[in-house]
Write a protein that holds these residues in place. Structure first.
Motif, PDB file in Angstrom:
ATOM      1  N   ALA A  40       0.826  -1.202   0.000  1.00 59.22           N
ATOM      2  CA  ALA A  40       0.000   0.000   0.000  1.00 59.22           C
ATOM      3  C   ALA A  40       0.863   1.255   0.000  1.00 59.22           C
ATOM      4  CB  ALA A  40      -0.928  -0.010   1.221  1.00 59.22           C
ATOM      5  N   VAL A  41       1.941   1.237   0.785  1.00 58.02           N
ATOM      6  CA  VAL A  41       2.853   2.380   0.821  1.00 58.02           C
ATOM      7  C   VAL A  41       3.565   2.536  -0.515  1.00 58.02           C
ATOM      8  CG1 VAL A  41       4.967   3.272   1.880  1.00 58.02           C
ATOM      9  CG2 VAL A  41       3.148   2.332   3.317  1.00 58.02           C
ATOM     10  N   LEU A  42       3.988   1.431  -1.105  1.00 55.45           N
ATOM     11  CA  LEU A  42       4.653   1.487  -2.409  1.00 55.45           C
ATOM     12  C   LEU A  42       3.751   2.132  -3.459  1.00 55.45           C
ATOM     13  CD1 LEU A  42       6.432  -1.989  -2.581  1.00 55.45           C
ATOM     14  CD2 LEU A  42       7.546   0.211  -2.918  1.00 55.45           C
ATOM     15  N   LYS A  43       2.468   1.825  -3.387  1.00 55.29           N
ATOM     16  CA  LYS A  43       1.531   2.360  -4.366  1.00 55.29           C
ATOM     17  C   LYS A  43       1.323   3.860  -4.169  1.00 55.29           C
ATOM     18  CE  LYS A  43      -1.593  -0.523  -5.405  1.00 55.29           C
ATOM     19  NZ  LYS A  43      -2.795  -1.412  -5.394  1.00 55.29           N
ATOM     20  N   ALA A  44       1.378   4.303  -2.902  1.00 62.37           N
ATOM     21  CA  ALA A  44       1.080   5.713  -2.598  1.00 62.37           C
ATOM     22  C   ALA A  44       2.304   6.614  -2.616  1.00 62.37           C
ATOM     23  CB  ALA A  44       0.412   5.806  -1.226  1.00 62.37           C
ATOM     24  N   ALA A  45       3.489   6.057  -2.364  1.00 66.69           N
ATOM     25  CA  ALA A  45       4.690   6.882  -2.184  1.00 66.69           C
ATOM     26  C   ALA A  45       5.157   7.492  -3.502  1.00 66.69           C
ATOM     27  CB  ALA A  45       5.804   6.048  -1.568  1.00 66.69           C
ATOM     28  N   PRO A  46       5.471   8.789  -3.493  1.00 63.20           N
ATOM     29  CA  PRO A  46       5.978   9.431  -4.707  1.00 63.20           C
ATOM     30  C   PRO A  46       7.465   9.200  -4.928  1.00 63.20           C
ATOM     31  CG  PRO A  46       5.790  11.050  -2.958  1.00 63.20           C
ATOM     32  CD  PRO A  46       5.251   9.764  -2.404  1.00 63.20           C
ATOM     33  N   GLY A  47       8.182   8.750  -3.878  1.00 63.62           N
ATOM     34  CA  GLY A  47       9.623   8.555  -3.968  1.00 63.62           C
ATOM     35  C   GLY A  47      10.036   7.132  -3.649  1.00 63.62           C
ATOM     36  N   MET A  48      11.151   7.006  -2.943  1.00 69.24           N
ATOM     37  CA  MET A  48      11.709   5.699  -2.628  1.00 69.24           C
ATOM     38  C   MET A  48      11.094   5.137  -1.341  1.00 69.24           C
ATOM     39  SD  MET A  48      13.688   5.565  -5.216  1.00 69.24           S
ATOM     40  CE  MET A  48      14.491   3.987  -4.865  1.00 69.24           C
ATOM     41  N   VAL A  49      10.969   3.826  -1.280  1.00 69.57           N
ATOM     42  CA  VAL A  49      10.483   3.140  -0.079  1.00 69.57           C
ATOM     43  C   VAL A  49      11.573   2.172   0.376  1.00 69.57           C
ATOM     44  CG1 VAL A  49       8.759   1.579   0.906  1.00 69.57           C
ATOM     45  CG2 VAL A  49       8.069   3.336  -0.759  1.00 69.57           C
ATOM     46  N   VAL A  50      12.073   2.391   1.586  1.00 70.55           N
ATOM     47  CA  VAL A  50      13.146   1.568   2.150  1.00 70.55           C
ATOM     48  C   VAL A  50      12.550   0.672   3.225  1.00 70.55           C
ATOM     49  CG1 VAL A  50      15.359   1.561   3.341  1.00 70.55           C
ATOM     50  CG2 VAL A  50      14.816   3.408   1.737  1.00 70.55           C
ATOM     51  N   VAL A  51      12.660  -0.635   3.035  1.00 75.31           N
ATOM     52  CA  VAL A  51      12.221  -1.586   4.046  1.00 75.31           C
ATOM     53  C   VAL A  51      13.472  -2.118   4.742  1.00 75.31           C
ATOM     54  CG1 VAL A  51      10.931  -3.691   4.563  1.00 75.31           C
ATOM     55  CG2 VAL A  51      10.192  -2.184   2.694  1.00 75.31           C
ATOM     56  N   ASP A  52      13.636  -1.745   6.002  1.00 75.94           N
ATOM     57  CA  ASP A  52      14.800  -2.128   6.798  1.00 75.94           C
ATOM     58  C   ASP A  52      14.530  -3.494   7.418  1.00 75.94           C
ATOM     59  OD1 ASP A  52      16.785  -2.431   8.763  1.00 75.94           O
ATOM     60  OD2 ASP A  52      16.883  -0.282   9.152  1.00 75.94           O
ATOM     61  N   GLU A  53      15.232  -4.511   6.927  1.00 79.27           N
ATOM     62  CA  GLU A  53      15.054  -5.885   7.391  1.00 79.27           C
ATOM     63  C   GLU A  53      16.294  -6.400   8.118  1.00 79.27           C
ATOM     64  OE1 GLU A  53      11.699  -7.814   4.414  1.00 79.27           O
ATOM     65  OE2 GLU A  53      13.767  -8.504   4.238  1.00 79.27           O
ATOM     66  N   ALA A  54      16.839  -5.592   8.993  1.00 79.60           N
ATOM     67  CA  ALA A  54      18.060  -5.982   9.700  1.00 79.60           C
ATOM     68  C   ALA A  54      17.895  -7.278  10.491  1.00 79.60           C
ATOM     69  CB  ALA A  54      18.500  -4.853  10.636  1.00 79.60           C
ATOM     70  N   TYR A  55      16.657  -7.569  10.912  1.00 75.01           N
ATOM     71  CA  TYR A  55      16.419  -8.742  11.764  1.00 75.01           C
ATOM     72  C   TYR A  55      15.603  -9.805  11.042  1.00 75.01           C
ATOM     73  CZ  TYR A  55      18.005  -5.444  15.274  1.00 75.01           C
ATOM     74  OH  TYR A  55      18.757  -4.540  15.980  1.00 75.01           O
ATOM     75  N   ALA A  56      15.594  -9.776   9.725  1.00 78.51           N
ATOM     76  CA  ALA A  56      14.701 -10.636   8.948  1.00 78.51           C
ATOM     77  C   ALA A  56      14.916 -12.118   9.204  1.00 78.51           C
ATOM     78  CB  ALA A  56      14.867 -10.338   7.457  1.00 78.51           C
ATOM     79  N   GLU A  57      16.156 -12.530   9.421  1.00 79.94           N
ATOM     80  CA  GLU A  57      16.419 -13.970   9.592  1.00 79.94           C
ATOM     81  C   GLU A  57      15.777 -14.537  10.862  1.00 79.94           C
ATOM     82  OE1 GLU A  57      19.656 -12.293   7.009  1.00 79.94           O
ATOM     83  OE2 GLU A  57      18.772 -11.734   8.937  1.00 79.94           O
ATOM     84  N   PHE A  58      15.402 -13.659  11.792  1.00 77.72           N
ATOM     85  CA  PHE A  58      14.796 -14.122  13.048  1.00 77.72           C
ATOM     86  C   PHE A  58      13.271 -14.192  12.977  1.00 77.72           C
ATOM     87  CE2 PHE A  58      18.819 -12.103  14.394  1.00 77.72           C
ATOM     88  CZ  PHE A  58      19.389 -13.164  15.066  1.00 77.72           C
TER      89      PHE A  58
END
Length: 366
Positions: free
Chosen positions: A184-202
């Motif tokens: 939803a944010v990707l669809k609405a954002a006019p610029g870049m969207v950064v998803v910080d997944e520093a802890y994704a493996e957990f």
């Protein structure tokens, strides 16, 4: 003696405090979300050999674009999330995920531009944003630390930021975002969207990664780190996956030869021994879930966690509890909402010490 106030620093830096968790010599350091399991003797030997191999070439600059390392990182992400089809052309690496964030803001933020995040979240996002000359906008998370897609979209549409930060799993709460919110944010954002997944493996089973959204979203950036699950915090290696055009943009702002030959060699060796290094992740997940269950049984409020830490509360005076636990040799973190504390998940011995210290601290506070 000259003081900081005597120097002609930028006006927007005056009165600011440097980032930093307490670094204290204690028996149980559970405040910086490190992986408590060190490299095995076999891996220590392999790391030493890798460094020795490049030692004789340190008179030369390293591979400026870290091509081999980026290929290895792409292969790891493909194995972690099958079907991505990533290549090194879609991966970038830097000195920790903080430098990755800095480069993103240098390329897509700056004076006259804004970055938006949903706090409580990673405290370095607004710090690096401001240092880059970008305006920070805090849109806040929901009361349960989640993020309803409708609220997120409303904030994006109101502020029209050039960069949006989404942290999943979120630090300091441990909360993971559903893909619907990110889309939803990707669809609405006019610029870049950064998803910080520093802890994704957990993350818990069934919790998806934003990496699955890369196809068809050229303004999506997914950041990762080797500091947490890989137990390589001392290596300082962060990376991202994105459209090749994003990598081209970052090449415009990166410093020449920003990753040393030693860093690249150590990171590649760690990736080659990834199965061993990530072997402790499942044990940490179990300890995390056990900690959540125990804290709730003790009557604490606890945020659901997909990370290697747990946010719990609430305390009328969290500083008093923190100090009491520190007195017993257990260092946790004062971070996030004012009435909450965060504990990094450690070994069974460390978590037993945490439980004992917390019980004693609560008795003292009565």
């Amino acid at each position: 003696m000259t003081s900081l106030s005597d120097l002609p620093i930028r006006d927007d830096l005056r009165g600011q405090e440097p980032y930093g968790a307490p670094q204290l010599d204690v028996p149980y350091a559970l405040n910086t979300n490190e992986n408590p399991y060190p490299p095995s003797e076999r891996l220590v030997k392999a790391l030493g050999e890798a460094v020795a191999d490049v030692a004789g070439t340190l008179n030369r600059y390293p591979d400026r674009d870290a091509v081999a390392l980026r290929d290895d990182l792409a292969a790891f992400l493909d194995a972690d999330t099958p079907g991505l089809g990533l290549t090194g052309r879609r991966v970038w690496a830097a000195n920790g995920s903080n430098e990755i964030i800095q480069q993103v803001l240098q390329a897509f933020g700056g004076p006259g531009r804004a970055a938006l995040g949903f706090e409580p979240s990673y405290s370095m996002h607004p710090v690096i944003t401001r240092v880059s000359g970008t305006r920070w906008v805090n849109a806040f998370r929901d009361e349960d630390f989640g993020l309803e897609p409708e609220r997120a979209v409303a904030a994006v549409e109101e502020h029209r930021p050039d960069v949006v930060f989404l942290t999943s799993p979120n630090n300091p709460t441990g909360t993971a975002l559903p893909l619907e919110a990110i889309e939803a944010v990707l669809k609405a954002a006019p610029g870049m969207v950064v998803v910080d997944e520093a802890y994704a493996e957990f993350r818990r089973a069934g919790t998806p990664s934003a990496l699955t959204l890369l196809g068809g979203h050229p303004r999506l950036i997914v950041t990762r780190t080797m500091s947490k699950a890989f137990a390589m915090a001392g290596t300082r290696l962060g990376y991202l996956a994105a459209d090749p055009a994003v990598i081209d943009a970052l090449l415009l702002v990166r410093l020449p030869y920003h990753l040393s030959a030693v860093t690249q060699a150590v990171a590649r060796t760690a990736l080659a021994h990834g199965a061993e290094l990530l072997g402790g992740v499942e044990a940490l997940r179990r300890e995390r879930d056990a900690a959540v269950a125990w804290l709730r049984a003790e009557g604490f409020a606890v945020a659901d966690s997909d990370a290697n830490f747990v946010l719990f509360g609430t305390f009328p005076d969290r500083r008093r509890v923190w100090e009491a636990m520190l007195g017993e040799g257990v260092l946790i973190r004062e971070v996030g909402p004012p009435e909450w504390l965060r504990v990094s998940v450690g070994t069974p011995e460390e978590m037993a010490a945490f439980r004992t210290a917390l019980k004693n601290a609560m008795k003292e506070s009565l």
